[in-house]
Motif scaffolding. Structure first.
Motif, short mmCIF file in Angstrom:
data_model
loop_
_atom_site.label_atom_id
_atom_site.label_comp_id
_atom_site.label_asym_id
_atom_site.label_seq_id
_atom_site.Cartn_x
_atom_site.Cartn_y
_atom_site.Cartn_z
N LYS A 1 20.25 3.92 5.97
CA LYS A 1 20.84 2.83 6.76
C LYS A 1 20.32 1.46 6.32
O LYS A 1 20.62 0.46 6.96
N GLY A 2 19.53 1.45 5.25
CA GLY A 2 19.03 0.18 4.73
C GLY A 2 17.80 -0.31 5.44
O GLY A 2 17.39 -1.46 5.27
N ARG A 3 17.16 0.56 6.22
CA ARG A 3 15.95 0.16 6.94
C ARG A 3 14.72 0.47 6.10
O ARG A 3 14.59 1.58 5.57
N ARG A 4 13.84 -0.50 5.96
CA ARG A 4 12.64 -0.28 5.16
C ARG A 4 11.70 0.66 5.90
O ARG A 4 11.49 0.55 7.10
N LEU A 5 11.12 1.61 5.15
CA LEU A 5 10.22 2.60 5.74
C LEU A 5 8.77 2.18 5.54
O LEU A 5 8.39 1.71 4.46
N ASN A 6 7.96 2.38 6.57
CA ASN A 6 6.52 2.13 6.48
C ASN A 6 5.85 3.45 6.13
O ASN A 6 5.67 4.32 6.99
N ARG B 1 17.37 -3.79 -1.26
CA ARG B 1 18.09 -2.98 -0.28
C ARG B 1 19.54 -2.96 -0.69
O ARG B 1 20.20 -4.00 -0.72
N GLU B 2 20.07 -1.80 -1.03
CA GLU B 2 21.40 -1.70 -1.64
C GLU B 2 22.46 -2.34 -0.75
O GLU B 2 22.50 -2.12 0.46
N LEU C 1 0.81 -1.22 0.00
CA LEU C 1 0.00 0.00 0.00
C LEU C 1 0.84 1.27 0.00
O LEU C 1 0.40 2.30 -0.50
N GLY C 2 2.04 1.19 0.56
CA GLY C 2 2.86 2.40 0.68
C GLY C 2 4.08 2.43 -0.20
O GLY C 2 4.75 3.45 -0.32
N GLY C 3 4.40 1.30 -0.82
CA GLY C 3 5.59 1.24 -1.66
C GLY C 3 6.80 0.73 -0.90
O GLY C 3 6.79 0.62 0.33
N LEU C 4 7.86 0.43 -1.66
CA LEU C 4 9.09 -0.12 -1.07
C LEU C 4 10.18 0.94 -1.11
O LEU C 4 10.70 1.27 -2.18
N GLN C 5 10.52 1.47 0.05
CA GLN C 5 11.56 2.49 0.13
C GLN C 5 12.38 2.25 1.38
O GLN C 5 11.87 1.78 2.40
N PHE C 6 13.67 2.59 1.30
CA PHE C 6 14.60 2.34 2.39
C PHE C 6 15.27 3.65 2.82
O PHE C 6 15.44 4.57 2.01
#
Length: 761
Positions: free
Chosen positions: A162-167, A217-218, A154-159
């Motif tokens: 620091k490589g932490r996935r954001l909600n 995640r890079e 619903l929100g997309g995949l973004q980090f």
């Protein structure tokens, strides 16, 4: 692009405050949460709430019994027992049959069976509590994982840097996860132990998806995606498939997610370019971003998994009957197509309004649609009207955010359902609530998105939020009620009578449950109704024939059983029961022929050999009787009745030494069987081995103190008259009407009186 935030293959060195990043992102891209009037909780609190509520929904099923399919998949499944080699699990189906067998359903779920086996071994037997607790824990875990999954969908995949996935959609993901956690259609998977296949499949399905997301995640080398995590996703997809067949569909969904979210492809634009061979495809960046490479990995992995499964399963299709899925046996392509689509509409309705739930939807529960004049055609029209509308919006909308969410929602709704759709192969059911456990993910996405659109338009958003909260509360109560119905077969079967009154299997199961409890009169009523609804229901005829046989209504029993074997000539159990009835009618030649026909169709049939032995014993064909009973004990070493009959026959014919040898052999195999102890004690007493005989008699009495016959024989034979008198009195107290015991007791009393008179003289 906000600093400190990387979207897939972009990154910057600086890391600003998270709130600033989130605010800038919301300005750049439409955010679902902006319009959703719902609770905003930190991630760990959201997960705790979802986990707790999912637990409350199904907690009351923890102490339920083994019900419905649990008997075949667990109690009667030899693959759960320690004596079965672990390697056999990889060549057997879900029910313990060999995959190569013509009767196998080809449901290959070895990892699910392995968890059942672990439950059985750790509990030390078939105790359902442990099985139910694991199911509840699995559903809670899946519901918690859904918070992360929905936040991505619903929100997309973004980090972050620091490589932490954001909600980016905390409110929407919480709502969608709650909708999933409390959906009543999941009750069959959670409260029914066999539903563990769906739960395990869903768990690894979600882990495969989350693993695929981690690929973007890079890493330290600065690569835009990780081949390792793509391969991990394929492996987890294979594990999901080894739990249940639907698991393989995650590979297709990962590819869809990659195209829509990672590469932001506009499907309609891509289709147009492909149709018109647009040269701008060369600049689309698909090769540069690695999409084709990743999809190739997914396709190769999926093809390899399917090939291995095909080699293990064999080429033969599963064997289903017309009553399992009547539409698939229809001659007309039109009838098949229209009924398949009607089944899809029923599945959609169960997601929208999960009020009428049933453990089985076959056997006439849903009559076939045979013409366009049937009013149920409206359901098909409504389904396709909604689907076409959603598909058009998913393809044609100018809002990329809307296109992405609708396409993902439809993808998760439709793709996991494809193995149950009858499109690729015939399935063994009409509608099954368990198969929409995974598709309900898509439903939750579409519901949440619809709620966001309504919230955007509504002036009083709190009223809308209260309405959704009311839906969640109703679903929680419905889950609790439905879970309680799954706690016992009686409640489960009776709950289906109002939902599917035309379902012959429902009436059959109610009847069977009543018969097991000894209520034969009520059972007959339901069996008769099952046969009326489905005149070819051979299992109902067989069970009804059995009850009538026990009630000495032999002629009607014979008619029913004869009809059953006429409809299904390879029905071994009906042939055996027909033989028993013919034997009771003293038609011995016909009975013998029926028994041998049963054995012909089921070569390993110890109960039939036992009944054949009884027939031979009635005909004084003692050698044949002994051979038949010996065959029964070879096939089933714990067959106590066959052992007992051998001992008694040898005893009655004066073969005491042979009877003793058979008795000792039987007790080695079944050391705690009191009836064998009694029979062997009788033989030892006749052989004047009184001490050993007394010990066995006392052991049999200790094991079953209420058996009047055990007390009656003890001590009289070898002259211990005072003790004999005492045990005769115990025997008569247990069974005052036993004529032989009363007669022997009176003889003993007269003998004791005579002895007392002689002593007095």
């Amino acid at each position: 692009m906000p600093r400190g935030l990387r979207i897939f293959n972009q990154h910057n060195a600086e890391a600003p405050n998270f709130e600033q990043v989130f605010h800038r992102m919301a300005q750049m891209e439409p955010n679902l949460d902006h319009d959703v009037s719902w609770f905003l909780l930190p991630s760990y609190w959201a997960k705790m709430v979802v986990g707790l509520i999912s637990f409350l929904c199904f907690a009351n099923s923890y102490d339920g019994d083994f019900v419905f399919d649990d008997s075949e998949a667990i109690i009667n499944n030899k693959d759960l027992r320690a004596e079965t080699p672990l390697g056999d699990l990889w060549y057997h189906d879900f029910w313990g049959s060999k995959l190569s067998s013509n009767t196998s359903h080809k449901s290959y779920r070895p990892l699910t069976v392995l968890t059942f086996r672990m439950n059985y071994l750790f509990a030390g037997g078939f105790y359902p509590v442990g099985f139910h607790v694991i199911n509840i824990i699995l559903h809670c875990t899946i519901s918690v994982l859904m918070v992360d999954v929905f936040s991505i969908l619903l929100g997309g995949l973004q980090f972050s840097n620091k490589g932490r996935r954001l909600n980016l959609a905390p409110k929407s993901s919480l709502l969608a996860a709650l909708l999933f956690a409390v959906h009543p259609v999941h009750t069959e998977c959670v409260a029914g132990i066999v539903g563990r296949a769906d739960l395990l499949c869903a768990l690894f399905f979600l882990l495969s998806f989350l693993g695929y997301c981690k690929a973007f995640r890079e890493n330290k080398e600065g690569h835009t995606f990780s081949v390792f995590w793509v391969l991990v996703s394929v492996v987890l997809g294979a594990i999901a498939m080894l739990c249940k067949e639907q698991g393989i569909t995650i590979l297709g969904l990962n590819a869809v997610f990659d195209a829509l979210v990672i590469n932001k492809i506009n499907l309609l634009e891509l289709i147009r370019k492909l149709l018109y061979k647009d040269k701008s495809l060369e600049n689309a960046g698909l090769l540069r971003k690695g999409l084709l490479f990743r999809i190739t990995l997914l396709m190769c992995g999926g093809a390899g998994i399917l090939y291995i499964r095909w080699r293990i399963m064999g080429t033969g299709p599963p064997a289903f009957t017309e009553v399992d899925n009547p539409a698939s046996f229809a001659d007309s392509l039109f009838v098949r197509a229209i009924n398949y689509n009607y089944y899809y509409s029923l599945n959609a309705w169960l997601l929208l309004c999960p009020w009428w739930l049933c453990f089985d939807w076959s056997m006439g529960c849903i009559p076939l649609i045979k013409s366009v004049s049937d009013w149920r055609i409206i359901a098909l029209a409504a389904l396709w009207f909604c689907l076409i509308g959603l598909i058009c919006q998913a393809l044609c909308s100018e809002d990329s955010h809307k296109r992405r969410i609708l396409t993902l929602g439809l993808g998760f709704l439709i793709i996991p359902f494809l193995p149950a759709s009858n499109l690729f192969f015939r399935v063994g059911f009409v509608v099954a609530e368990r198969v929409i456990y995974l598709p309900s993910i898509g439903y939750c996405i579409l519901f949440t998105y619809g709620f966001s659109l309504l919230s955007k338009q509504a002036k009083k958003k709190k009223i809308l939020a209260v309405a959704v909260l009311g839906i969640l509360l109703i679903n929680v109560m419905r889950c609790a009620l439905r879970s309680s119905q799954w706690r016992s077969e009686e409640q489960l079967f009776r709950s289906a009578l109002s939902v599917c009154p035309l379902n012959a299997k429902v009436h059959y199961n109610v009847g069977k449950n009543l018969a097991d409890k000894g209520n034969q009169s009520a059972a007959i009523k339901y069996y008769r109704e099952a046969v009326r609804l489905n005149p070819k229901y051979v299992h109902a005829m067989n069970n009804l024939g059995n009850i009538l046989k026990e009630r000495n209504e032999l002629h009607e029993a014979e008619e029913l059983l004869s009809l059953a074997v006429q409809i299904q000539p390879d029905f071994a159990a009906a042939w055996m029961n027909l033989g028993i009835v013919q034997n009771s009618l003293r038609r011995f030649e016909e009975a013998e022929q029926s028994y041998w026909t049963a054995i012909k169709h089921r070569k390993k049939y110890p109960d039939c050999y036992y009944n054949l032995g009884r027939l031979y014993a009635d005909l004084n064909r003692h050698i044949d009787a002994l051979n038949a009973w010996r065959n029964a004990t070879v096939l089933k070493p714990e067959h106590s009745l066959a052992w007992n009959n051998m001992i008694i026959l040898l005893d009655n014919t004066g073969n005491l030494a042979q009877a003793e040898a058979v008795g000792r052999e039987a007790l080695e195999l079944i050391p705690n069987d009191h009836s064998l102890m009694f029979s062997l004690a009788n033989v030892l007493g006749k052989s004047q081995k009184y001490k050993e005989s007394e010990a066995l008699f006392l052991k049999a009495i200790k094991a079953n103190p209420n058996a009047a016959s055990y007390h009656a024989v003890l001590y009289h034979r070898w002259g211990n008259l005072d003790l004999a008198k005492k045990h005769y009195e115990v025997s008569l107290k247990l069974d005052p009407m036993a004529p032989g015991t009363k007669e022997n007791y009176n003889l003993l009393r007269r003998k004791l009186e005579q002895l007392q008179k002689k002593g007095g003289a």
